[in-house]
Motif scaffolding. Structure first.
Motif, PDB file in Angstrom:
ATOM      1  N   UNK A  52       3.752  10.094  -2.661  1.00  0.00           N
ATOM      2  CA  UNK A  52       2.747   9.207  -2.098  1.00  0.00           C
ATOM      3  C   UNK A  52       1.397   9.904  -1.970  1.00  0.00           C
ATOM      4  N   UNK A  53       1.422  11.108  -1.390  1.00  0.00           N
ATOM      5  CA  UNK A  53       0.171  11.833  -1.139  1.00  0.00           C
ATOM      6  C   UNK A  53      -0.418  12.368  -2.436  1.00  0.00           C
ATOM      7  N   UNK A  54       0.420  12.939  -3.303  1.00  0.00           N
ATOM      8  CA  UNK A  54      -0.092  13.535  -4.542  1.00  0.00           C
ATOM      9  C   UNK A  54      -0.643  12.492  -5.508  1.00  0.00           C
ATOM     10  N   UNK A  55      -0.157  11.253  -5.407  1.00  0.00           N
ATOM     11  CA  UNK A  55      -0.589  10.217  -6.340  1.00  0.00           C
ATOM     12  C   UNK A  55      -1.693   9.322  -5.832  1.00  0.00           C
ATOM     13  N   UNK A  56      -2.235   9.606  -4.654  1.00  0.00           N
ATOM     14  CA  UNK A  56      -3.271   8.755  -4.080  1.00  0.00           C
ATOM     15  C   UNK A  56      -4.591   8.893  -4.830  1.00  0.00           C
ATOM     16  N   UNK A  57      -5.279   7.789  -4.988  1.00  0.00           N
ATOM     17  CA  UNK A  57      -6.631   7.792  -5.543  1.00  0.00           C
ATOM     18  C   UNK A  57      -7.585   7.493  -4.384  1.00  0.00           C
ATOM     19  N   UNK A  58      -8.117   8.554  -3.798  1.00  0.00           N
ATOM     20  CA  UNK A  58      -8.946   8.388  -2.606  1.00  0.00           C
ATOM     21  C   UNK A  58     -10.231   7.625  -2.879  1.00  0.00           C
ATOM     22  N   UNK A  99       1.574   7.328  24.350  1.00  0.00           N
ATOM     23  CA  UNK A  99       0.301   6.934  23.734  1.00  0.00           C
ATOM     24  C   UNK A  99       0.401   6.982  22.215  1.00  0.00           C
ATOM     25  N   UNK A 100       1.143   7.962  21.695  1.00  0.00           N
ATOM     26  CA  UNK A 100       1.384   8.025  20.253  1.00  0.00           C
ATOM     27  C   UNK A 100       2.095   6.762  19.780  1.00  0.00           C
ATOM     28  N   UNK A 101       3.041   6.272  20.581  1.00  0.00           N
ATOM     29  CA  UNK A 101       3.794   5.071  20.213  1.00  0.00           C
ATOM     30  C   UNK A 101       2.892   3.845  20.114  1.00  0.00           C
ATOM     31  N   UNK A 102       1.746   3.886  20.774  1.00  0.00           N
ATOM     32  CA  UNK A 102       0.805   2.760  20.722  1.00  0.00           C
ATOM     33  C   UNK A 102       0.023   2.754  19.414  1.00  0.00           C
ATOM     34  N   UNK A 103      -0.370   3.917  18.921  1.00  0.00           N
ATOM     35  CA  UNK A 103      -1.291   3.968  17.780  1.00  0.00           C
ATOM     36  C   UNK A 103      -0.634   4.416  16.479  1.00  0.00           C
ATOM     37  N   UNK A 104       0.542   5.079  16.566  1.00  0.00           N
ATOM     38  CA  UNK A 104       1.204   5.544  15.353  1.00  0.00           C
ATOM     39  C   UNK A 104       2.215   4.485  14.925  1.00  0.00           C
ATOM     40  N   UNK A 105       1.791   3.656  13.985  1.00  0.00           N
ATOM     41  CA  UNK A 105       2.616   2.546  13.509  1.00  0.00           C
ATOM     42  C   UNK A 105       3.660   3.078  12.532  1.00  0.00           C
ATOM     43  N   UNK A 106       4.778   2.387  12.455  1.00  0.00           N
ATOM     44  CA  UNK A 106       5.837   2.788  11.519  1.00  0.00           C
ATOM     45  C   UNK A 106       5.420   2.366  10.108  1.00  0.00           C
ATOM     46  N   UNK A 107       4.353   2.992   9.598  1.00  0.00           N
ATOM     47  CA  UNK A 107       3.768   2.559   8.330  1.00  0.00           C
ATOM     48  C   UNK A 107       4.597   2.996   7.128  1.00  0.00           C
ATOM     49  N   UNK A 108       5.119   4.220   7.142  1.00  0.00           N
ATOM     50  CA  UNK A 108       5.851   4.738   5.990  1.00  0.00           C
ATOM     51  C   UNK A 108       7.223   4.086   5.855  1.00  0.00           C
ATOM     52  N   UNK A 109       7.961   3.992   6.970  1.00  0.00           N
ATOM     53  CA  UNK A 109       9.347   3.533   6.915  1.00  0.00           C
ATOM     54  C   UNK A 109       9.492   2.026   7.108  1.00  0.00           C
ATOM     55  N   UNK A 110       8.449   1.337   7.531  1.00  0.00           N
ATOM     56  CA  UNK A 110       8.588  -0.093   7.867  1.00  0.00           C
ATOM     57  C   UNK A 110       7.545  -0.949   7.151  1.00  0.00           C
ATOM     58  N   UNK A 119       4.643  -7.317  -2.788  1.00  0.00           N
ATOM     59  CA  UNK A 119       3.791  -7.151  -3.971  1.00  0.00           C
ATOM     60  C   UNK A 119       4.565  -6.575  -5.161  1.00  0.00           C
ATOM     61  N   UNK A 120       5.832  -6.930  -5.278  1.00  0.00           N
ATOM     62  CA  UNK A 120       6.650  -6.538  -6.428  1.00  0.00           C
ATOM     63  C   UNK A 120       6.651  -5.021  -6.666  1.00  0.00           C
ATOM     64  N   UNK A 121       6.888  -4.272  -5.583  1.00  0.00           N
ATOM     65  CA  UNK A 121       7.013  -2.823  -5.705  1.00  0.00           C
ATOM     66  C   UNK A 121       5.736  -2.046  -5.484  1.00  0.00           C
ATOM     67  N   UNK A 122       4.590  -2.735  -5.411  1.00  0.00           N
ATOM     68  CA  UNK A 122       3.313  -2.053  -5.203  1.00  0.00           C
ATOM     69  C   UNK A 122       2.698  -2.499  -3.882  1.00  0.00           C
ATOM     70  N   UNK A 123       2.424  -1.526  -3.016  1.00  0.00           N
ATOM     71  CA  UNK A 123       1.731  -1.855  -1.771  1.00  0.00           C
ATOM     72  C   UNK A 123       0.237  -1.976  -2.038  1.00  0.00           C
ATOM     73  N   UNK A 124      -0.454  -2.798  -1.252  1.00  0.00           N
ATOM     74  CA  UNK A 124      -1.891  -2.941  -1.402  1.00  0.00           C
ATOM     75  C   UNK A 124      -2.605  -1.638  -1.077  1.00  0.00           C
ATOM     76  N   UNK A 125      -3.824  -1.489  -1.588  1.00  0.00           N
ATOM     77  CA  UNK A 125      -4.597  -0.271  -1.375  1.00  0.00           C
ATOM     78  C   UNK A 125      -4.809   0.015   0.114  1.00  0.00           C
ATOM     79  N   UNK A 126      -5.135  -0.978   0.950  1.00  0.00           N
ATOM     80  CA  UNK A 126      -5.293  -0.686   2.374  1.00  0.00           C
ATOM     81  C   UNK A 126      -4.013  -0.142   3.015  1.00  0.00           C
ATOM     82  N   UNK A 127      -2.853  -0.649   2.603  1.00  0.00           N
ATOM     83  CA  UNK A 127      -1.588  -0.134   3.131  1.00  0.00           C
ATOM     84  C   UNK A 127      -1.421   1.328   2.724  1.00  0.00           C
ATOM     85  N   UNK A 128      -1.716   1.634   1.469  1.00  0.00           N
ATOM     86  CA  UNK A 128      -1.603   3.009   0.990  1.00  0.00           C
ATOM     87  C   UNK A 128      -2.585   3.922   1.722  1.00  0.00           C
ATOM     88  N   UNK A 129      -3.751   3.382   2.072  1.00  0.00           N
ATOM     89  CA  UNK A 129      -4.737   4.173   2.799  1.00  0.00           C
ATOM     90  C   UNK A 129      -4.220   4.543   4.190  1.00  0.00           C
TER      91      UNK A 129
END
Length: 300
Positions: A52-58, A99-110, A119-129
């Motif tokens: 995920x990190x190595x393939x990001x296009x910032x 406080x971490x539980x408030x702002x750290x969303x389960x973005x990677x696993x959920x 999106x048929x296997x592709x997450x949107x750019x904002x999600x990847x960001x």
């Protein structure tokens, strides 16, 4: 909304629910789930994060939108910490993780698996960001700061050794390095990582469900306040701030989706790792996971 709930959100949530039910029925023990969780943390999550990190296009990321999202995280974290520590009288480390539980969303696993199903296997750019930010900055920040808070007055050398040996941090740093220097990882290696990483979310969510099944679901004042800040405060602030300025609607929609997601399991994992009480953190994760189902379906 109903189609999104039944076809994209509930299939992901089902692994957490299955683990919870089997744990309550004593079919899977806490020790067995802890072993699964350990494998997920040491092996599967690094395998998921590196590609995920190595393939990001910032260059695809909108700095203004991410600045708003991160600013909302900072504001809500400060507010939640103050409420937990000063108002609800939780000690510093527990308040930090609440406080971490408030702002750290389960973005990677959920959120990421849900977005990929949508999106048929592709997450949107904002999600990847958001995944990139959480993986490369937020999670390492909380890993390091929690370790420092728990081991205040301890040996600096031992603390640095623990931090440097964390497999998640190693995977993130290697991924960033490969990304920055444009290093091409051999295809067989990436295939192996993709194969292992695909199991990270279902295994970790299942193990989390089993472990959480032994926790009380009682909505105490602390659980209620922190859950409300997560489910209402964070997305409400994000909604207001994201309507300032002009940007593609996809960024507003998907960043709001992330803000409305359930609390990340990592706050609970760090509490377990460092022996911090979990009787308030665990119900927050459970309640936000359940109550976010309808809000995520509506926003999606």
């Amino acid at each position: 909304m109903l189609h999104v709930l039944t076809h994209q959100i509930l299939p992901v949530f089902s692994m957490l629910a299955l683990g919870f039910l089997l744990g309550r029925a004593n079919k899977i023990s806490r020790e067995e789930a802890a072993a699964i969780n350990r494998v997920g943390f040491l092996v599967l999550q690094p395998a998921l994060l590196f590609p995920l990190v190595s393939g990001l296009d910032f260059s695809e990321f909108r700095v203004d939108a991410m600045a708003i999202y991160v600013g909302c995280q900072v504001v809500l974290f400060a507010l939640a910490f103050a409420v937990a520590h000063l108002l609800l009288r939780r000690d510093v480390i527990e308040a930090w993780l609440l406080a971490m539980a408030v702002v750290f969303v389960n973005s990677v696993l959920y959120i990421l698996p849900i977005a990929q199903l949508m999106h048929d296997g592709e997450a949107g750019i904002p999600i990847r960001a958001v995944v990139a930010w959480d993986s490369a900055v937020s999670f390492p920040f909380f890993i390091i700061t929690t370790d420092l808070l728990v081991n205040r007055g301890g040996s600096t050398g031992k603390t640095l050794k623990r931090i440097a040996g964390n497999p998640v941090l190693i995977a993130v740093l290697l991924g960033l390095l490969c990304n920055i220097v444009a290093l091409t990882v051999p295809a067989p290696v990436m295939t192996a990582l993709d194969f292992a990483g695909a199991a990270a979310a279902p295994m970790t969510l299942f193990a989390l469900g089993v472990i959480l099944s032994g926790q009380s679901l009682l909505p105490t004042p602390t659980v209620t306040a922190i859950s409300a800040l997560k489910l209402i405060g964070f997305p409400a602030l994000a909604w207001v701030m994201l309507h300032l300025g002009e940007r593609p609607e996809e960024w507003n929609t998907l960043l709001l989706l992330c803000a409305a997601g359930p609390s990340g399991a990592m706050a609970f994992a760090l509490a377990m790792l460092h022996g911090v009480r979990t009787d308030q953190i665990a119900p927050v994760i459970i309640w936000t996971s359940v109550l976010s189902l309808l809000s995520l379906a509506w926003l999606a």
